[in-house]
Write an enzyme that holds these catalytic residues in place. Sequence first.
Site, PDB file in Angstrom:
ATOM      1  N   LYS A  77       1.954   1.393  -5.041  1.00  0.00           N
ATOM      2  CA  LYS A  77       1.196   1.546  -3.790  1.00  0.00           C
ATOM      3  C   LYS A  77       0.294   2.765  -3.903  1.00  0.00           C
ATOM      4  O   LYS A  77       0.688   3.795  -4.453  1.00  0.00           O
ATOM      5  CB  LYS A  77       2.181   1.692  -2.632  1.00  0.00           C
ATOM      6  CG  LYS A  77       1.533   1.759  -1.251  1.00  0.00           C
ATOM      7  CD  LYS A  77       2.596   1.817  -0.167  1.00  0.00           C
ATOM      8  CE  LYS A  77       1.984   1.910   1.225  1.00  0.00           C
ATOM      9  NZ  LYS A  77       3.018   1.941   2.292  1.00  0.00           N
ATOM     10  N   SER A 160       2.553  -1.356   6.004  1.00  0.00           N
ATOM     11  CA  SER A 160       1.342  -0.896   5.333  1.00  0.00           C
ATOM     12  C   SER A 160       1.314  -1.222   3.844  1.00  0.00           C
ATOM     13  O   SER A 160       0.311  -1.053   3.180  1.00  0.00           O
ATOM     14  CB  SER A 160       1.210   0.627   5.496  1.00  0.00           C
ATOM     15  OG  SER A 160       2.300   1.290   4.872  1.00  0.00           O
ATOM     16  N   SER A 184       7.361  -0.594   6.760  1.00  0.00           N
ATOM     17  CA  SER A 184       6.238  -0.948   5.889  1.00  0.00           C
ATOM     18  C   SER A 184       6.610  -1.504   4.526  1.00  0.00           C
ATOM     19  O   SER A 184       5.729  -1.883   3.759  1.00  0.00           O
ATOM     20  CB  SER A 184       5.320   0.262   5.705  1.00  0.00           C
ATOM     21  OG  SER A 184       4.700   0.590   6.916  1.00  0.00           O
TER      22      SER A 184
END
Length: 505
Positions: A77, A160, A184
């Site tokens: 990420k 997210s 998330s």
Amino acid sequence: MSWHNTPIALMAKALAAKEVSSKELTQYFLDRIEAGKQWNAYIDVNAHLSLEQANKADALISSGNAGKLTGIPVAHKDVFVTKGWKSTAASKILSGYQSPFDATVVANLGIPDENHPNGAGMVCLGKTNMDEFAMGSSNENSAYGPVLNPWNRAHVAGGSSGGSAAAVAAGLAPIATGTDTGGSIRQPAAFCGLTGIKPTYGRVSRYGMIAYASSLDQAGPMGKTAEDCALLLSAMSSHDPKDSTSLADSGEDFGRYLHQAWQTDNANPAKPLEGLRIGLPKEFFAEGLANDVAASVNEAAKTLESLGAKLVEVSLPKTKLSIPVYYVLAPAEASSNLSRFDGVRYGHRASEYKDLGDMYQKSRTQGFGAEVRRRILIGTYVLCHGYYDAYYLQAQKIRRIIASDFQAAFKECDVILGPVAPDVAWRLGEKSNDPVQMYLEDIYTLSTNLAGLPAMSAPCGFSANNLPIGMQLIGNYFSEARLLQVAHQYQQATDWHLRSASEVA
């Protein structure tokens, strides 16, 4: 061979047996990333550097110095700073920034070197898209555009960590890292048909992880199976003196219970979960939960019961308060953490300004997206003199009560089961103009971050329009290995986690 459909546990065996090389695996996924750009799952890819790491991994395997994960590709990420790749947190204000060092998570998983001799030997494929500074539930808040759901490109991938979820679901990575501040990891995993786990707060170092809300952020893995997540989490977690919140005993083998019965003296292989008490919070199955989600989670509960578990009703009475508490505390921490991005040292700076104050204002206005600006303003407001006691201090008190509710529930059960989200992935743009409606989608996940508890998502069904549904398992502090054990036993009895989207070749 379809390596994108292969769990990393089997991939590791193939590498050890010299059935495939790390370079071949890495090139396979780099080719798929190039062909799968329509999902917008990646922000930055550096094929040359990835293949260079793969060659080093192959050398480790040949020399007999390989670990369990050496040579397996992984996607990170974009919230983790990663040497050699851009590290932007999907924000214009960090556009083009390259970190001179690796986040501890990246170093723990990466090729070992003199600074990190215990690296797991995995190969970085690139940086995945995300909601800007991890603020969002749909991955529509990225400066690089929204991530599309591989199960239906008209729908969101969740946020997210939507880029990581879409990358694994679309076969653009065998496994990926994510972060979870209010759901998330779990929510995008549920929306994309994956398994994902948020460990106990402090299990995984936050050093080098671009901060959103420091008392809530926690890193974890997203993969196809509970076994894959156990492997990656074991390599990710370690005590880190560079992180003051890192737990002294954070490193362990999280897969140690996977193939065991819940009770070691259980002689009935058909009932591996005999003795397990699963709590069903009545607040999680109340008004607002979609019928198909409720049906799938209830069916999962019956499957777990057939494996020997006992179902008991529990109560988490302050569940509804988790949303207002979270959206006071998280923006307050964000307003402090994001004050460092001012256009002076790195990242975006306004091209025209009158003085220093004007430069700050214009750089931050241009660099931050609408949702980030909204949360900074909320956070600054609740921390102002005259409002601190009324909002921030009260929210901290209720946070403690929410944690106490969980402890009361765990006196009656070992694991809590419920939905991850009230609904399946919604259509792109459907909730973008109504922030409150978007915030309500996190009602079942926020409370575990406020309490610092481990929780995970595992696929348990599909909606009427063929979108994945995830169930949430919540455990008491330091019970990650047990949560993964329950999920693994469930996945031995079902095949939801093996299904692939029809659009993914």
